[in-house]
Design a protein around this motif. Structure first.
Motif, PDB file in Angstrom:
ATOM      1  N   LYS A  12       0.837  -1.204   0.000  1.00  0.00           N
ATOM      2  CA  LYS A  12       0.000   0.000   0.000  1.00  0.00           C
ATOM      3  C   LYS A  12       0.873   1.256   0.000  1.00  0.00           C
ATOM      4  N   GLU A  16       0.914   4.174  -2.845  1.00  0.00           N
ATOM      5  CA  GLU A  16       0.653   5.574  -2.508  1.00  0.00           C
ATOM      6  C   GLU A  16       1.745   6.484  -3.068  1.00  0.00           C
ATOM      7  N   GLU A  19       1.227   6.670  -6.833  1.00  0.00           N
ATOM      8  CA  GLU A  19       0.058   7.495  -7.164  1.00  0.00           C
ATOM      9  C   GLU A  19       0.387   8.980  -7.038  1.00  0.00           C
ATOM     10  N   GLU A  20       1.120   9.346  -5.997  1.00  0.00           N
ATOM     11  CA  GLU A  20       1.513  10.748  -5.818  1.00  0.00           C
ATOM     12  C   GLU A  20       2.379  11.211  -6.985  1.00  0.00           C
TER      13      GLU A  20
END
Length: 89
Positions: A12, A16, A19-20
């Protein structure tokens, strides 16, 4: 025995980060499509979960880190973009 809960948390965290960087690449309000931070703020302590996540992403070819002095510029690679997009297809 593998700690499955910790493994899921690591996965995860890596997603993250990707994705950023994906959002910065495509939707950055400036022309600088990468994350620029102080190197020690980026990774935290050596061998911390965050440090290991960035190490994994670099060695897997999903991100690139350019270090200049005490700052680092982190950007997503084409392979990283493809990975993020494959998650949501």
């Amino acid at each position: 025995m593998i700690d499955v809960k910790s493994m899921k948390e690591r996965k995860k965290l890596r997603l993250e980060i990707l994705e950023e960087l994906y959002n910065l690449h495509f939707f950055s309000p400036t022309q600088n499509n990468c994350l620029i931070v102080k190197s020690n703020e980026l990774y935290g302590e050596r061998n911390s979960e965050k440090h290991l996540a960035y190490h994994y992403l670099v060695t897997s070819g999903y991100i690139q880190i350019d270090i200049s002095g005490d700052s680092s510029g982190v950007s997503i690679t084409a392979k990283g973009i493809d990975y993020v997009e494959s998650i949501y297809e």
